[in-house]
Design an enzyme around this catalytic site. Sequence first.
Site, mmCIF file in Angstrom:
data_model
loop_
_atom_site.group_PDB
_atom_site.id
_atom_site.type_symbol
_atom_site.label_atom_id
_atom_site.label_comp_id
_atom_site.label_asym_id
_atom_site.label_seq_id
_atom_site.Cartn_x
_atom_site.Cartn_y
_atom_site.Cartn_z
ATOM 1 C CB CYS A 156 -7.431 4.928 15.913
ATOM 2 S SG CYS A 156 -6.797 3.958 15.365
ATOM 3 C CG HIS B 201 -5.342 8.332 15.842
ATOM 4 N ND1 HIS B 201 -4.466 7.508 16.775
ATOM 5 C CD2 HIS B 201 -5.678 7.319 14.454
ATOM 6 C CE1 HIS B 201 -4.994 6.787 16.042
ATOM 7 N NE2 HIS B 201 -5.119 5.974 14.686
ATOM 8 C CG ASN C 270 -2.034 3.781 14.825
ATOM 9 O OD1 ASN C 270 -2.620 3.926 16.357
ATOM 10 N ND2 ASN C 270 -3.228 4.266 13.521
HETATM 11 N N1 ACO Z 1 9.147 -0.819 3.992
HETATM 12 C C1 ACO Z 1 9.800 0.299 3.163
HETATM 13 N N2 ACO Z 1 8.922 -0.097 2.078
HETATM 14 C C2 ACO Z 1 7.217 0.006 2.124
HETATM 15 C C3 ACO Z 1 7.359 -0.310 3.792
HETATM 16 C C4 ACO Z 1 8.574 -0.321 4.335
HETATM 17 N N3 ACO Z 1 7.915 -0.591 5.657
HETATM 18 N N4 ACO Z 1 5.886 -0.493 3.583
HETATM 19 C C5 ACO Z 1 5.480 -0.980 2.238
HETATM 20 N N5 ACO Z 1 6.852 -0.408 1.871
HETATM 21 C C6 ACO Z 1 6.530 0.141 -0.309
HETATM 22 C C7 ACO Z 1 4.933 -0.804 -0.614
HETATM 23 O O1 ACO Z 1 5.608 -2.146 -0.702
HETATM 24 C C8 ACO Z 1 5.384 -0.034 -2.153
HETATM 25 O O2 ACO Z 1 5.830 -1.066 -2.353
HETATM 26 P P1 ACO Z 1 6.213 -0.732 -4.754
HETATM 27 O O3 ACO Z 1 5.601 0.127 -4.438
HETATM 28 O O4 ACO Z 1 7.483 -1.770 -4.923
HETATM 29 O O5 ACO Z 1 5.194 -1.851 -4.331
HETATM 30 C C9 ACO Z 1 5.719 1.472 -1.752
HETATM 31 O O6 ACO Z 1 6.536 1.597 -0.115
HETATM 32 C C10 ACO Z 1 4.465 2.207 -1.322
HETATM 33 O O7 ACO Z 1 3.944 1.850 -0.397
HETATM 34 P P2 ACO Z 1 2.336 2.295 -0.003
HETATM 35 O O8 ACO Z 1 1.698 1.379 1.039
HETATM 36 O O9 ACO Z 1 1.724 2.608 -1.664
HETATM 37 O O10 ACO Z 1 2.865 3.398 0.613
HETATM 38 P P3 ACO Z 1 2.085 4.940 0.974
HETATM 39 O O11 ACO Z 1 2.905 6.574 1.121
HETATM 40 O O12 ACO Z 1 0.679 5.030 0.955
HETATM 41 O O13 ACO Z 1 2.487 4.854 2.863
HETATM 42 C C11 ACO Z 1 1.363 3.982 4.872
HETATM 43 C C12 ACO Z 1 1.926 4.090 3.536
HETATM 44 C C13 ACO Z 1 2.028 4.883 5.446
HETATM 45 C C14 ACO Z 1 0.427 3.309 5.210
HETATM 46 C C15 ACO Z 1 0.393 4.904 5.012
HETATM 47 O O14 ACO Z 1 -0.635 4.640 3.704
HETATM 48 C C16 ACO Z 1 -0.621 5.798 5.612
HETATM 49 O O15 ACO Z 1 -0.562 6.407 6.157
HETATM 50 N N6 ACO Z 1 -1.876 5.011 5.902
HETATM 51 C C17 ACO Z 1 -3.048 5.590 6.705
HETATM 52 C C18 ACO Z 1 -2.777 4.376 7.429
HETATM 53 C C19 ACO Z 1 -3.906 5.381 8.812
HETATM 54 O O16 ACO Z 1 -3.256 5.591 9.444
HETATM 55 N N7 ACO Z 1 -4.212 3.566 9.348
HETATM 56 C C20 ACO Z 1 -4.794 4.033 10.690
HETATM 57 C C21 ACO Z 1 -6.349 3.159 11.497
HETATM 58 S S1 ACO Z 1 -5.617 1.911 11.830
HETATM 59 C C22 ACO Z 1 -6.329 1.705 12.938
HETATM 60 O O17 ACO Z 1 -7.817 2.288 13.023
HETATM 61 C C23 ACO Z 1 -6.427 0.465 14.110
#
Ligand code: ACO
Length: 337
Positions: A117, A260, A290
């Site tokens: 990214c 980004h 993204n």
């Molecule tokens: N729908 C419903 N529930 C979901 C989903 C979904 N799509 N995805 C995950 N959950 C659930 C999980 O299973 C988890 O359930 P549990 O508590 O029963 O285990 C719960 O939601 C919380 O999951 P987390 O992963 O802790 O959620 P979080 O608040 O951290 O959000 C997210 C996840 C959106 C991915 C966040 O961590 C994020 O944005 N991280 C950064 C990612 C990023 O920016 N990457 C960019 C780089 S990519 C590159 O370089 C190619």
Amino acid sequence: MSNHGPSIYVRGTGSYAPEKILTNDDMSKFVETTDEWIVTRTGIRQRRIAAEGEVTSDMAVEAARKAMEMAKIGPDEVDALIIATLTPDMLFPSTACIVQHKLGLGPIPAFDVDAACSGFIYGLETARGILMANPKYKNVVLVGAEKLSSIIDWEDRATCVLFGDGAGAVVLSRDETAGGGELLGVQLGANGKNAPLIHMPGGGSQIPSTVDSVQARQHFLKMNGREVFKLAVRAMVKGANDILEECDVNLEDVGCVIPHQANIRIIESVASHLKLSLDLFPNNVQNYGNTSAASVPLALDEAIRSNRIADGEYVLMIAFGAGLTWGSTLMKWNSPK
Ligand code: ACO
């Protein structure tokens, strides 16, 4: 005003997104998720998905054409082509060589940059180096293009809702008479210790493609979202501060910030750490998700074409991605002549 040699200008921008829109409600029909979860956790409402047979190079071509049109340059005036991508058409040859042919460019250098990214910002520094090093290079086309839909695990709700396809391009030029945004500096960094946080294990020399690797779902993007979130905020805040210091520009003088487009909560957190109003951030993550290396140039092009960026304004761009990598740049915008 550049600290290190002749000034380099963003003389044209262009972008492209495939027609097909996949909404959160569409996704909730095949993975266990809801529009409410996705919007609250990420800000994403929909993403674009490449058509059947449409590949990264096709999207790159569309974005590059628009940037070349704004810059008023023809194929024979492009002196080098760089494509930033983590979803090349194939492992080799480079997508840049394929795009060079599709655009009808001359026998110029063409190669890919992979910094996930942050790829567009890495590409900017690479292009800047080429333009500064040798006056025979006058115009470099740099494209960030991704078909992330080709490496997403559509059964993994934690990642598949986050990504989309698209492309964004710029023409970089050393001709100051043509106007355009002056690049005042670029800052880059990487920390390979965190490589396992976002990666695609299969398909390279470590895990070549086999029936077993496919069955083990090794050819899909894997991510530890929670860890990446924390590191992303830190890296982007540092990137912003470092580039402003390098260019000797105050944060309060920045008129527009293009981060980004990964997650609106990351962007909000960066804005809050920098004590900047979110009004300075013309985000489009809600529309595209993204798009990795395409995200910054796509948002930049939309901001420029919608007159969101005024002449004389400082534009700060910051990115982070797999590697982990990060990068930032500061540009003083002036409309191309
Ligand atoms: N729908 C419903 N529930 C979901 C989903 C979904 N799509 N995805 C995950 N959950 C659930 C999980 O299973 C988890 O359930 P549990 O508590 O029963 O285990 C719960 O939601 C919380 O999951 P987390 O992963 O802790 O959620 P979080 O608040 O951290 O959000 C997210 C996840 C959106 C991915 C966040 O961590 C994020 O944005 N991280 C950064 C990612 C990023 O920016 N990457 C960019 C780089 S990519 C590159 O370089 C190619």
